[in-house]
Design a protein around this motif. Structure first.
Motif, mmCIF file in Angstrom:
data_model
loop_
_atom_site.group_PDB
_atom_site.id
_atom_site.type_symbol
_atom_site.label_atom_id
_atom_site.label_comp_id
_atom_site.label_asym_id
_atom_site.label_seq_id
_atom_site.Cartn_x
_atom_site.Cartn_y
_atom_site.Cartn_z
ATOM 1 N N TYR A 112 -14.036 -5.011 -27.673
ATOM 2 C CA TYR A 112 -13.180 -3.891 -28.066
ATOM 3 C C TYR A 112 -13.935 -2.892 -28.942
ATOM 4 O O TYR A 112 -14.649 -3.274 -29.863
ATOM 5 C CB TYR A 112 -11.962 -4.401 -28.843
ATOM 6 C CG TYR A 112 -11.107 -3.272 -29.360
ATOM 7 C CD1 TYR A 112 -10.187 -2.652 -28.533
ATOM 8 C CD2 TYR A 112 -11.244 -2.802 -30.663
ATOM 9 C CE1 TYR A 112 -9.410 -1.600 -28.990
ATOM 10 C CE2 TYR A 112 -10.469 -1.749 -31.126
ATOM 11 C CZ TYR A 112 -9.560 -1.157 -30.288
ATOM 12 O OH TYR A 112 -8.795 -0.107 -30.733
ATOM 13 N N SER A 113 -13.780 -1.637 -28.615
ATOM 14 C CA SER A 113 -14.296 -0.548 -29.434
ATOM 15 C C SER A 113 -13.344 0.634 -29.243
ATOM 16 O O SER A 113 -13.254 1.180 -28.133
ATOM 17 C CB SER A 113 -15.709 -0.152 -28.996
ATOM 18 O OG SER A 113 -16.052 1.105 -29.549
ATOM 19 N N PHE A 114 -12.644 1.009 -30.303
ATOM 20 C CA PHE A 114 -11.682 2.108 -30.201
ATOM 21 C C PHE A 114 -12.358 3.373 -29.675
ATOM 22 O O PHE A 114 -11.856 4.029 -28.770
ATOM 23 C CB PHE A 114 -11.016 2.385 -31.556
ATOM 24 C CG PHE A 114 -10.098 3.564 -31.524
ATOM 25 C CD1 PHE A 114 -8.835 3.473 -30.961
ATOM 26 C CD2 PHE A 114 -10.503 4.798 -32.037
ATOM 27 C CE1 PHE A 114 -7.990 4.570 -30.905
ATOM 28 C CE2 PHE A 114 -9.673 5.901 -31.980
ATOM 29 C CZ PHE A 114 -8.405 5.781 -31.415
ATOM 30 N N ALA A 115 -13.523 3.694 -30.210
ATOM 31 C CA ALA A 115 -14.223 4.913 -29.797
ATOM 32 C C ALA A 115 -14.600 4.863 -28.315
ATOM 33 O O ALA A 115 -14.393 5.824 -27.577
ATOM 34 C CB ALA A 115 -15.466 5.132 -30.651
ATOM 35 N N ARG A 116 -15.145 3.732 -27.880
ATOM 36 C CA ARG A 116 -15.544 3.608 -26.476
ATOM 37 C C ARG A 116 -14.316 3.624 -25.560
ATOM 38 O O ARG A 116 -14.319 4.271 -24.508
ATOM 39 C CB ARG A 116 -16.360 2.340 -26.241
ATOM 40 C CG ARG A 116 -16.928 2.276 -24.832
ATOM 41 C CD ARG A 116 -17.855 1.088 -24.581
ATOM 42 N NE ARG A 116 -17.258 -0.166 -24.949
ATOM 43 C CZ ARG A 116 -17.702 -0.957 -25.945
ATOM 44 N NH1 ARG A 116 -18.762 -0.607 -26.640
ATOM 45 N NH2 ARG A 116 -17.107 -2.090 -26.228
#
Length: 185
Positions: A112-116
């Motif tokens: 998980y990566s909010f930006a990605r």
């Protein structure tokens, strides 16, 4: 026998729940008087499908949804079903979801990566959906390009940006819940 080609119970449950969610989201509709397309919650769910499932699972989920609608079940936006909706002016958006979820799911990464997640939904998913949906609408309606983009893309961008961010935020707690559920089972 190749067991890789089959889905396990947890995967089928996730896909079934997301299929149900996209069907329900079709009923959250704000019609626009100047456009054959409406504002719906479906793009939020399409993004969630891509962010929560593998490319294969996401494709399967959208295919099941499309087939449900094609058979006449009222799962398309506004509670409509049948081939008329799929092959009407806004059908290109529904068909574009299949390509968009596969690419978004493939590009989202393993962690998980909010930006990605935001980047993938905004820069990959939305352009694919807008482009294919608009081209299809132009072909079906005979509108010129400016008119097509005016009624089929521009009014939707602000809310779709919000839905992309919302899906990226929602994906993390849902993934965590599914991981906890997997460890209990």
């Amino acid at each position: 026998m190749n067991t890789k080609s089959r889905f396990n119970t947890m995967e089928l449950t996730k896909m079934g729940l997301l299929t149900a969610l996209i069907c329900v989201s079709a009923y959250i509709v704000i019609p626009l008087p100047f456009s054959p397309a409406s504002l719906t919650a479906q793009t939020l769910v399409v993004n969630l499908i891509a962010l929560l499932l593998t490319p294969r699972q996401a494709a399967f989920t959208i295919i099941v949804y499309i087939l449900l609608g094609l058979t006449g079940l009222p799962v398309f936006s506004g509670g409509v079903g049948g081939p008329g909706k799929l092959f009407g002016p806004t059908g290109g958006y529904i068909m574009a979801w299949l390509i968009a979820v596969i690419l978004m799911s493939w590009l989202k990464g393993q962690r998980y990566s909010f930006a990605r997640y935001c980047l993938v939904t905004v820069c990959v998913g939305m352009p694919i959906i807008y482009l294919l949906g608009s081209v299809y609408m132009k072909f079906v309606t005979g509108m010129d390009w400016i008119s097509t983009f005016t009624v089929a893309v521009f009014p939707f961008i602000p809310l779709d940006l919000f839905k992309c961010a919302a899906a990226a935020l929602i994906a993390k707690p849902v993934q965590e819940s599914l991981s906890r559920a997997r460890s209990v089972i």
